[in-house]
Design a protein around this motif. Structure first.
Motif, PDB file in Angstrom:
ATOM      1  N   GLU A 121      25.084 -32.889  86.745  1.00  0.00           N
ATOM      2  CA  GLU A 121      24.744 -31.846  85.774  1.00  0.00           C
ATOM      3  C   GLU A 121      23.259 -31.519  85.852  1.00  0.00           C
ATOM      4  O   GLU A 121      22.867 -30.351  85.842  1.00  0.00           O
ATOM      5  CB  GLU A 121      25.108 -32.292  84.352  1.00  0.00           C
ATOM      6  N   LEU A 122      22.431 -32.555  85.935  1.00  0.00           N
ATOM      7  CA  LEU A 122      20.990 -32.366  86.039  1.00  0.00           C
ATOM      8  C   LEU A 122      20.631 -31.623  87.329  1.00  0.00           C
ATOM      9  O   LEU A 122      19.827 -30.680  87.313  1.00  0.00           O
ATOM     10  CB  LEU A 122      20.285 -33.725  85.979  1.00  0.00           C
ATOM     11  N   LEU A 123      21.247 -32.031  88.445  1.00  0.00           N
ATOM     12  CA  LEU A 123      21.004 -31.363  89.724  1.00  0.00           C
ATOM     13  C   LEU A 123      21.477 -29.909  89.683  1.00  0.00           C
ATOM     14  O   LEU A 123      20.807 -29.019  90.210  1.00  0.00           O
ATOM     15  CB  LEU A 123      21.684 -32.121  90.864  1.00  0.00           C
ATOM     16  N   ASP A 124      22.637 -29.671  89.045  1.00  0.00           N
ATOM     17  CA  ASP A 124      23.164 -28.306  88.928  1.00  0.00           C
ATOM     18  C   ASP A 124      22.223 -27.405  88.126  1.00  0.00           C
ATOM     19  O   ASP A 124      22.074 -26.224  88.437  1.00  0.00           O
ATOM     20  CB  ASP A 124      24.533 -28.305  88.241  1.00  0.00           C
ATOM     21  N   GLU A 125      21.596 -27.969  87.104  1.00  0.00           N
ATOM     22  CA  GLU A 125      20.727 -27.170  86.243  1.00  0.00           C
ATOM     23  C   GLU A 125      19.332 -26.960  86.835  1.00  0.00           C
ATOM     24  O   GLU A 125      18.769 -25.877  86.716  1.00  0.00           O
ATOM     25  CB  GLU A 125      20.567 -27.850  84.875  1.00  0.00           C
ATOM     26  N   GLN A 126      18.773 -27.995  87.472  1.00  0.00           N
ATOM     27  CA  GLN A 126      17.359 -27.936  87.794  1.00  0.00           C
ATOM     28  C   GLN A 126      17.001 -27.991  89.282  1.00  0.00           C
ATOM     29  O   GLN A 126      15.847 -27.752  89.630  1.00  0.00           O
ATOM     30  CB  GLN A 126      16.627 -29.061  87.061  1.00  0.00           C
ATOM     31  N   ILE A 127      17.948 -28.306  90.143  1.00  0.00           N
ATOM     32  CA  ILE A 127      17.620 -28.426  91.575  1.00  0.00           C
ATOM     33  C   ILE A 127      18.420 -27.450  92.426  1.00  0.00           C
ATOM     34  O   ILE A 127      17.860 -26.672  93.198  1.00  0.00           O
ATOM     35  CB  ILE A 127      17.849 -29.872  92.081  1.00  0.00           C
ATOM     36  N   ARG A 128      19.733 -27.504  92.309  1.00  0.00           N
ATOM     37  CA  ARG A 128      20.577 -26.712  93.202  1.00  0.00           C
ATOM     38  C   ARG A 128      20.311 -25.209  93.163  1.00  0.00           C
ATOM     39  O   ARG A 128      20.323 -24.567  94.213  1.00  0.00           O
ATOM     40  CB  ARG A 128      22.053 -27.025  92.945  1.00  0.00           C
ATOM     41  N   PRO A 129      20.069 -24.606  91.994  1.00  0.00           N
ATOM     42  CA  PRO A 129      19.807 -23.154  92.016  1.00  0.00           C
ATOM     43  C   PRO A 129      18.616 -22.773  92.904  1.00  0.00           C
ATOM     44  O   PRO A 129      18.652 -21.741  93.579  1.00  0.00           O
ATOM     45  CB  PRO A 129      19.519 -22.818  90.547  1.00  0.00           C
ATOM     46  N   TYR A 130      17.587 -23.604  92.917  1.00  0.00           N
ATOM     47  CA  TYR A 130      16.417 -23.311  93.752  1.00  0.00           C
ATOM     48  C   TYR A 130      16.724 -23.519  95.228  1.00  0.00           C
ATOM     49  O   TYR A 130      16.328 -22.709  96.075  1.00  0.00           O
ATOM     50  CB  TYR A 130      15.222 -24.167  93.321  1.00  0.00           C
ATOM     51  N   ASP A 137      21.348 -26.315 100.043  1.00  0.00           N
ATOM     52  CA  ASP A 137      22.000 -26.981  98.918  1.00  0.00           C
ATOM     53  C   ASP A 137      21.799 -28.479  99.064  1.00  0.00           C
ATOM     54  O   ASP A 137      21.204 -28.945 100.045  1.00  0.00           O
ATOM     55  CB  ASP A 137      23.486 -26.653  98.866  1.00  0.00           C
ATOM     56  N   LEU A 138      22.316 -29.209  98.096  1.00  0.00           N
ATOM     57  CA  LEU A 138      22.220 -30.661  98.075  1.00  0.00           C
ATOM     58  C   LEU A 138      23.584 -31.202  97.709  1.00  0.00           C
ATOM     59  O   LEU A 138      24.155 -30.809  96.686  1.00  0.00           O
ATOM     60  CB  LEU A 138      21.175 -31.106  97.039  1.00  0.00           C
ATOM     61  N   HIS A 139      24.125 -32.070  98.538  1.00  0.00           N
ATOM     62  CA  HIS A 139      25.430 -32.672  98.300  1.00  0.00           C
ATOM     63  C   HIS A 139      25.232 -34.155  98.007  1.00  0.00           C
ATOM     64  O   HIS A 139      24.553 -34.850  98.764  1.00  0.00           O
ATOM     65  CB  HIS A 139      26.321 -32.486  99.526  1.00  0.00           C
ATOM     66  N   GLY A 169      10.611 -35.041  94.282  1.00  0.00           N
ATOM     67  CA  GLY A 169      10.861 -34.309  93.044  1.00  0.00           C
ATOM     68  C   GLY A 169      12.243 -34.583  92.477  1.00  0.00           C
ATOM     69  O   GLY A 169      12.409 -34.756  91.261  1.00  0.00           O
ATOM     70  N   ILE A 170      13.241 -34.641  93.350  1.00  0.00           N
ATOM     71  CA  ILE A 170      14.608 -34.937  92.914  1.00  0.00           C
ATOM     72  C   ILE A 170      14.670 -36.346  92.337  1.00  0.00           C
ATOM     73  O   ILE A 170      15.241 -36.564  91.264  1.00  0.00           O
ATOM     74  CB  ILE A 170      15.600 -34.763  94.086  1.00  0.00           C
ATOM     75  N   GLU A 171      14.077 -37.296  93.047  1.00  0.00           N
ATOM     76  CA  GLU A 171      14.094 -38.674  92.559  1.00  0.00           C
ATOM     77  C   GLU A 171      13.399 -38.782  91.203  1.00  0.00           C
ATOM     78  O   GLU A 171      13.917 -39.429  90.277  1.00  0.00           O
ATOM     79  CB  GLU A 171      13.448 -39.615  93.566  1.00  0.00           C
ATOM     80  N   ASN A 172      12.248 -38.146  91.049  1.00  0.00           N
ATOM     81  CA  ASN A 172      11.532 -38.187  89.776  1.00  0.00           C
ATOM     82  C   ASN A 172      12.358 -37.565  88.652  1.00  0.00           C
ATOM     83  O   ASN A 172      12.373 -38.062  87.530  1.00  0.00           O
ATOM     84  CB  ASN A 172      10.174 -37.506  89.882  1.00  0.00           C
ATOM     85  N   LEU A 173      13.048 -36.471  88.950  1.00  0.00           N
ATOM     86  CA  LEU A 173      13.893 -35.823  87.955  1.00  0.00           C
ATOM     87  C   LEU A 173      15.055 -36.734  87.553  1.00  0.00           C
ATOM     88  O   LEU A 173      15.327 -36.912  86.365  1.00  0.00           O
ATOM     89  CB  LEU A 173      14.422 -34.491  88.491  1.00  0.00           C
ATOM     90  N   VAL A 174      15.734 -37.305  88.530  1.00  0.00           N
ATOM     91  CA  VAL A 174      16.871 -38.175  88.234  1.00  0.00           C
ATOM     92  C   VAL A 174      16.409 -39.427  87.481  1.00  0.00           C
ATOM     93  O   VAL A 174      17.118 -39.940  86.612  1.00  0.00           O
ATOM     94  CB  VAL A 174      17.653 -38.529  89.522  1.00  0.00           C
TER      95      VAL A 174
END
Length: 186
Positions: A121-130, A137-139, A169-174
Motif C-alpha cells: 500500500e505504501l509503495l502503491d501510494e508513494q513510489i510506484r506512481p513515480y 515499476d517495482l515488483h 529512498g524506498i528502504e527509508n520509506l518502508v
C-alpha cells in the motif's frame, strides 16, 4: 489494436515509454530482459526482433522499451511502433490473470501477509506512481523475516539511479512502518 497516443523519454536515456489509447493488459505486468524470456509473448518477441532492444516492459496503457544505446531512437521508434500497434488490446483473460497473480502471497503467514499488504500500500501510494511515470515499476518478490526483495522493471531496471538513490529512498520509506526492514534489489 492499441493506438500510440504519445511517446515520452524517461530518466534512463536508453528507454522510451509508449503511451497507448487502449490497454495491453488489465493490471498485469509483463517484463522481459531478453528474447528467450519473451518467446511466449508475441508482442515482446516481436520487439526483441529489432537489433539493440534489451528490455521490454508493459502494463495497462503503456509500454517501455530499453535499448543498448547503439540505435538511433527516431529510427528505432518507427520500427517499434508497428508491432505495438498490431498487438491485441487487453481482454477478459488478462483480468482473470490479475486474480491469479494475487494468490502468490498465500504461502506467507497471516502476520507476514498483513505486513506485505501494508508495505505494498505504501509503495502503491508513494513510489510506484513515480516509477511508472518514468516508464518503470517495482515488483515485490518476497518477504522473508526482515528482508524485502524487490525487482525493478522497465526503464528502472537499467537506470543507474534505481540501484543507488531510489533503493535507499524506498528502504527509508518502508522503515517508517517496518523499522528493521532491509530492502534488497534482485
Amino acid at each position: 489494436m492499441p493506438k500510440i497516443a504519445e511517446i515520452e523519454g524517461t530518466p534512463n536515456p536508453n528507454a522510451m515509454k509508449f503511451i497507448l489509447k487502449e490497454p495491453l493488459t488489465w493490471g498485469i505486468t509483463r517484463s522481459y530482459d531478453n528474447a528467450e524470456q519473451a518467446h511466449e509473448d508475441p508482442l515482446a518477441a516481436a520487439l526483441f526482433g529489432f537489433e539493440h532492444v534489451t528490455n521490454v516492459f508493459y502494463v495497462d496503457h503503456w509500454i517501455t522499451v530499453t535499448q543498448d544505446g547503439g540505435a538511433d531512437w527516431h529510427e528505432l521508434q518507427r520500427k517499434l511502433a508497428e508491432p505495438i500497434r498490431a498487438a491485441p488490446a487487453a481482454d477478459e483473460h488478462s483480468a482473470a490473470a490479475v486474480a491469479e497473480s494475487t494468490a502468490a502471497i498465500a504461502d506467507l503467514s497471516p502476520a507476514d501477509q498483513q505486513r506485505l499488504e501494508k508495505i505494498n500500500e505504501l509503495l502503491d501510494e508513494q513510489i510506484r506512481p513515480y516509477l511508472q511515470g518514468d516508464g518503470g515499476d517495482l515488483h515485490v518478490l518476497g518477504l522473508e523475516g526482515n528482508k524485502l526483495s524487490v525487482h525493478y522493471q522497465g526503464a528502472c531496471g537499467s537506470c543507474p539511479s534505481s540501484i543507488s538513490g531510489t533503493l535507499t529512498g524506498i528502504e527509508n520509506l518502508v522503515k517508517s512502518i517496518e523499522p528493521d526492514i532491509e530492502v534488497i534489489a534482485v
